[in-house]
Design a protein around this motif. Structure first.
Motif, PDB file in Angstrom:
ATOM      1  N   GLY A   1      73.305  99.660  47.307  1.00 20.69           N
ATOM      2  CA  GLY A   1      72.690 100.314  48.446  1.00 20.69           C
ATOM      3  C   GLY A   1      72.482 101.807  48.281  1.00 20.69           C
ATOM      4  O   GLY A   1      72.391 102.337  47.174  1.00 20.69           O
ATOM      5  N   ILE A   2      72.410 102.493  49.425  1.00 19.16           N
ATOM      6  CA  ILE A   2      72.132 103.928  49.478  1.00 19.16           C
ATOM      7  C   ILE A   2      73.186 104.601  50.346  1.00 19.16           C
ATOM      8  O   ILE A   2      73.525 104.106  51.421  1.00 19.16           O
ATOM      9  CB  ILE A   2      70.741 104.202  50.086  1.00 19.16           C
ATOM     10  N   THR A   3      73.688 105.746  49.891  1.00 19.45           N
ATOM     11  CA  THR A   3      74.630 106.533  50.684  1.00 19.45           C
ATOM     12  C   THR A   3      74.205 107.991  50.696  1.00 19.45           C
ATOM     13  O   THR A   3      73.643 108.492  49.708  1.00 19.45           O
ATOM     14  CB  THR A   3      76.065 106.405  50.137  1.00 19.45           C
ATOM     15  N   ARG A   4      74.462 108.667  51.785  1.00 17.72           N
ATOM     16  CA  ARG A   4      74.021 110.049  51.961  1.00 17.72           C
ATOM     17  C   ARG A   4      74.519 110.979  50.858  1.00 17.72           C
ATOM     18  O   ARG A   4      73.815 111.888  50.425  1.00 17.72           O
ATOM     19  CB  ARG A   4      74.544 110.552  53.315  1.00 17.72           C
ATOM     20  N   ASP A   5      75.738 110.766  50.382  1.00 23.85           N
ATOM     21  CA  ASP A   5      76.385 111.717  49.479  1.00 23.85           C
ATOM     22  C   ASP A   5      75.856 111.693  48.050  1.00 23.85           C
ATOM     23  O   ASP A   5      76.234 112.548  47.245  1.00 23.85           O
ATOM     24  CB  ASP A   5      77.896 111.468  49.447  1.00 23.85           C
ATOM     25  N   ASP A   6      75.016 110.735  47.696  1.00 23.57           N
ATOM     26  CA  ASP A   6      74.576 110.595  46.306  1.00 23.57           C
ATOM     27  C   ASP A   6      73.175 111.135  46.037  1.00 23.57           C
ATOM     28  O   ASP A   6      72.647 110.942  44.948  1.00 23.57           O
ATOM     29  CB  ASP A   6      74.642 109.122  45.871  1.00 23.57           C
ATOM     30  N   PHE A   7      72.581 111.818  46.996  1.00 24.79           N
ATOM     31  CA  PHE A   7      71.247 112.372  46.784  1.00 24.79           C
ATOM     32  C   PHE A   7      71.314 113.622  45.903  1.00 24.79           C
ATOM     33  O   PHE A   7      72.259 114.405  45.991  1.00 24.79           O
ATOM     34  CB  PHE A   7      70.586 112.743  48.115  1.00 24.79           C
ATOM     35  N   GLU A   8      70.300 113.807  45.073  1.00 29.60           N
ATOM     36  CA  GLU A   8      70.175 114.999  44.234  1.00 29.60           C
ATOM     37  C   GLU A   8      69.129 115.964  44.782  1.00 29.60           C
ATOM     38  O   GLU A   8      68.886 117.016  44.201  1.00 29.60           O
ATOM     39  CB  GLU A   8      69.823 114.599  42.804  1.00 29.60           C
ATOM     40  N   ALA A   9      68.511 115.608  45.895  1.00 27.88           N
ATOM     41  CA  ALA A   9      67.573 116.478  46.598  1.00 27.88           C
ATOM     42  C   ALA A   9      67.518 115.980  48.043  1.00 27.88           C
ATOM     43  O   ALA A   9      68.079 114.932  48.374  1.00 27.88           O
ATOM     44  CB  ALA A   9      66.189 116.439  45.952  1.00 27.88           C
ATOM     45  N   ILE A  10      66.854 116.732  48.887  1.00 25.61           N
ATOM     46  CA  ILE A  10      66.797 116.368  50.308  1.00 25.61           C
ATOM     47  C   ILE A  10      66.119 115.022  50.521  1.00 25.61           C
ATOM     48  O   ILE A  10      66.490 114.248  51.401  1.00 25.61           O
ATOM     49  CB  ILE A  10      66.047 117.451  51.107  1.00 25.61           C
ATOM     50  N   ARG A  11      65.136 114.706  49.686  1.00 24.75           N
ATOM     51  CA  ARG A  11      64.368 113.474  49.851  1.00 24.75           C
ATOM     52  C   ARG A  11      64.013 112.909  48.481  1.00 24.75           C
ATOM     53  O   ARG A  11      64.084 113.613  47.464  1.00 24.75           O
ATOM     54  CB  ARG A  11      63.094 113.731  50.645  1.00 24.75           C
ATOM     55  N   PRO A  12      63.617 111.635  48.426  1.00 26.69           N
ATOM     56  CA  PRO A  12      63.168 111.053  47.147  1.00 26.69           C
ATOM     57  C   PRO A  12      61.934 111.761  46.626  1.00 26.69           C
ATOM     58  O   PRO A  12      61.113 112.263  47.397  1.00 26.69           O
ATOM     59  CB  PRO A  12      62.855 109.602  47.505  1.00 26.69           C
ATOM     60  N   ASN A  13      61.791 111.783  45.310  1.00 30.06           N
ATOM     61  CA  ASN A  13      60.665 112.476  44.689  1.00 30.06           C
ATOM     62  C   ASN A  13      59.780 111.572  43.843  1.00 30.06           C
ATOM     63  O   ASN A  13      58.688 111.983  43.461  1.00 30.06           O
ATOM     64  CB  ASN A  13      61.181 113.623  43.826  1.00 30.06           C
ATOM     65  N   ILE A  14      60.249 110.361  43.512  1.00 31.98           N
ATOM     66  CA  ILE A  14      59.420 109.479  42.698  1.00 31.98           C
ATOM     67  C   ILE A  14      58.236 108.968  43.512  1.00 31.98           C
ATOM     68  O   ILE A  14      58.246 108.989  44.739  1.00 31.98           O
ATOM     69  CB  ILE A  14      60.218 108.286  42.131  1.00 31.98           C
ATOM     70  N   TYR A  15      57.203 108.492  42.799  1.00 33.79           N
ATOM     71  CA  TYR A  15      56.018 107.969  43.462  1.00 33.79           C
ATOM     72  C   TYR A  15      56.038 106.448  43.572  1.00 33.79           C
ATOM     73  O   TYR A  15      55.251 105.881  44.334  1.00 33.79           O
ATOM     74  CB  TYR A  15      54.763 108.416  42.702  1.00 33.79           C
ATOM     75  N   GLY A  16      56.899 105.795  42.801  1.00 33.74           N
ATOM     76  CA  GLY A  16      56.969 104.337  42.855  1.00 33.74           C
ATOM     77  C   GLY A  16      58.132 103.847  42.013  1.00 33.74           C
ATOM     78  O   GLY A  16      58.616 104.552  41.119  1.00 33.74           O
ATOM     79  N   LEU A  17      58.595 102.613  42.288  1.00 31.43           N
ATOM     80  CA  LEU A  17      59.730 102.039  41.571  1.00 31.43           C
ATOM     81  C   LEU A  17      59.414 100.601  41.195  1.00 31.43           C
ATOM     82  O   LEU A  17      58.955  99.811  42.035  1.00 31.43           O
ATOM     83  CB  LEU A  17      60.982 102.083  42.450  1.00 31.43           C
ATOM     84  N   ALA A  18      59.649 100.251  39.916  1.00 31.70           N
ATOM     85  CA  ALA A  18      59.401  98.897  39.419  1.00 31.70           C
ATOM     86  C   ALA A  18      60.702  98.325  38.868  1.00 31.70           C
ATOM     87  O   ALA A  18      61.362  98.966  38.039  1.00 31.70           O
ATOM     88  CB  ALA A  18      58.329  98.911  38.331  1.00 31.70           C
ATOM     89  N   VAL A  19      61.082  97.130  39.332  1.00 36.97           N
ATOM     90  CA  VAL A  19      62.345  96.517  38.906  1.00 36.97           C
ATOM     91  C   VAL A  19      62.139  95.026  38.638  1.00 36.97           C
ATOM     92  O   VAL A  19      61.168  94.415  39.105  1.00 36.97           O
ATOM     93  CB  VAL A  19      63.449  96.698  39.974  1.00 36.97           C
ATOM     94  N   ARG A  20      63.094  94.452  37.892  1.00 39.60           N
ATOM     95  CA  ARG A  20      63.038  93.014  37.630  1.00 39.60           C
ATOM     96  C   ARG A  20      63.477  92.231  38.861  1.00 39.60           C
ATOM     97  O   ARG A  20      62.813  91.315  39.315  1.00 39.60           O
ATOM     98  CB  ARG A  20      63.935  92.670  36.421  1.00 39.60           C
ATOM     99  N   ARG A  21      64.661  92.604  39.384  1.00 39.60           N
ATOM    100  CA  ARG A  21      65.177  91.909  40.560  1.00 39.60           C
ATOM    101  C   ARG A  21      65.713  92.932  41.545  1.00 39.60           C
ATOM    102  O   ARG A  21      66.506  93.793  41.194  1.00 39.60           O
ATOM    103  CB  ARG A  21      66.287  90.935  40.168  1.00 39.60           C
ATOM    104  N   TYR A  22      65.276  92.822  42.787  1.00 41.79           N
ATOM    105  CA  TYR A  22      65.745  93.701  43.848  1.00 41.79           C
ATOM    106  C   TYR A  22      66.742  92.961  44.724  1.00 41.79           C
ATOM    107  O   TYR A  22      66.476  91.824  45.149  1.00 41.79           O
ATOM    108  CB  TYR A  22      64.567  94.202  44.691  1.00 41.79           C
TER     109      TYR A  22
END
Length: 379
Positions: free
Chosen positions: A62-83
């Protein structure tokens, strides 16, 4: 909902959408990390890129507040095998899919990421398009070719104003070209008085802050799109100790007369071996870059190669022959990745203290008075 990933060579991957139901265009790259997708999402160095994760299961913690490296995400897209839509982690506050939807970032799952990665390794990084729409392939290809390549990623991710992270020891001016929070965390651990400035801050404005040392941050894009930063570094070389990371390393090299070039598919992940030439010791490092300083360009400069990549022998570290300045291509602040190289921040502090002993600084007011007199004379 169905999603498609189209590469500029016409290769199509069909899968499922788990992010925003929208369309995005960016450079398709791959990351070899097994964990750390949240830090990766928020790393400003990924601005303008569609990231493929080579590890097959993504989203499980999942996602937790404390693990961000910037205020918001910066990537434009995400590709994975299994979500994995249901995270299993006591720290999780929401899912990866929820985060992507919140920030209008598309994600595609259930595609052959191994094939995609092998294709990038063979032919190099290429532009791609993720869509949840039903447009014809010819129309999507035309749109992909017509969309100009980004050249302003640093301006998009750098701070717009000066801010501080107060401390009681050395004052460090951090030139923000898309800095990760990890750099500030490492400097804060050493109780540094940190002043973060925009990428286009002038050398004179930096002098007015009376720093003890200057930190050059990581950041996205082609270093040659940011020659104004290299010029600022050139003006400050020898005056203040300097430590560059990733893009900061490349800009430091450009400021010293070296050159950079685009790698075939870059280095992205938390498992890259780097050899320190002085000790012959190997460090496992966290990396995220698509450009590198070229070997031939070092000749004739005042730079010395200090580290090389054990996989492809590219330059991973430099230092100046005369001035107190050095840089590394990798991320000593990690996040995600191993923390083997965090000692480099200690070396930076030691360099600053040595420089202060050898070059006692004038009081800040005297420095400002001299600068003001010079400006009045030039007016």
């Amino acid at each position: 909902m169905q999603a498609r990933l189209l590469l500029e060579d016409g290769t199509m991957f069909k899968g499922l959408s788990f992010g925003a139901e929208t369309q995005t265009i960016g450079e398709v790259v791959f990351n070899t990390g097994m964990t750390g997708y949240q830090e990766l999402l928020s790393d400003p160095s990924y601005c303008g890129q569609i990231v493929t994760m080579t590890y097959p299961l993504i989203g499980n913690y999942g996602i937790t507040r404390d693990d961000f490296e910037a205020i918001r995400p910066n990537i434009y897209g995400l590709a994975v095998r299994r979500y994995e839509p249901i995270p299993s982690n006591w720290r999780a506050q929401y899912s990866l899919g929820d985060l992507l939807k919140e920030y209008e970032i598309p994600g595609i799952s259930d595609i052959d990421t191994r094939m995609l990665t092998r294709k990038i390794r063979q032919f190099g990084s290429m532009r791609g398009l993720i869509t949840t729409g039903n447009e014809h392939v010819e129309e999507l290809l035309e749109r992909l070719k017509a969309t100009p390549t980004l050249h302003d990623q640093v301006a998009r991710t750098s701070t717009d104003y000066v801010y501080t992270n107060p401390g009681s020891k050395e004052r460090i001016v951090l030139i923000d070209c898309g800095s990760k929070s990890g750099i500030i965390r490492e400097l804060s651990k050493r109780n540094c008085d940190i002043v973060v400035v925009p990428h286009d801050t002038t050398a004179d404005d930096i002098r007015r802050l009376a720093p003890d040392g200057i930190q050059l941050s990581n950041g996205p894009g082609d270093p040659k799109d940011n020659l104004h930063v290299a010029e600022t570094i050139k003006q400050l070389l020898g005056e203040f100790p300097i430590f560059g990371i990733c893009l900061g390393h490349q800009l430091f090299a450009l400021a010293c007369g070296a050159d950079t070039d685009k790698l075939k598919f870059g280095h992205r992940g938390g498992n890259h071996p780097v050899k320190e030439l002085e000790t012959n010791r190997c460090y496992i490092t966290s990396q995220n870059h698509g450009y590198a300083v070229t070997d031939e360009s070092i000749k004739g400069t005042d730079l010395i190669v200090t580290h090389i990549n054990n996989n492809d022998k590219t330059i991973e570290g430099l230092k100046h022959k005369t001035f107190p300045a050095f840089s590394v291509q990798y991320h000593p602040e990690a996040a995600p990745g191993p923390e083997d190289s965090s000692y480099l921040f200690d070396q930076f502090i030691e360099m600053i203290r040595k420089h202060k002993i050898e070059n006692p600084q004038k009081p800040r007011q005297a420095v400002l008075s001299e600068m003001l007199r010079g400006e009045l004379q030039n007016a």
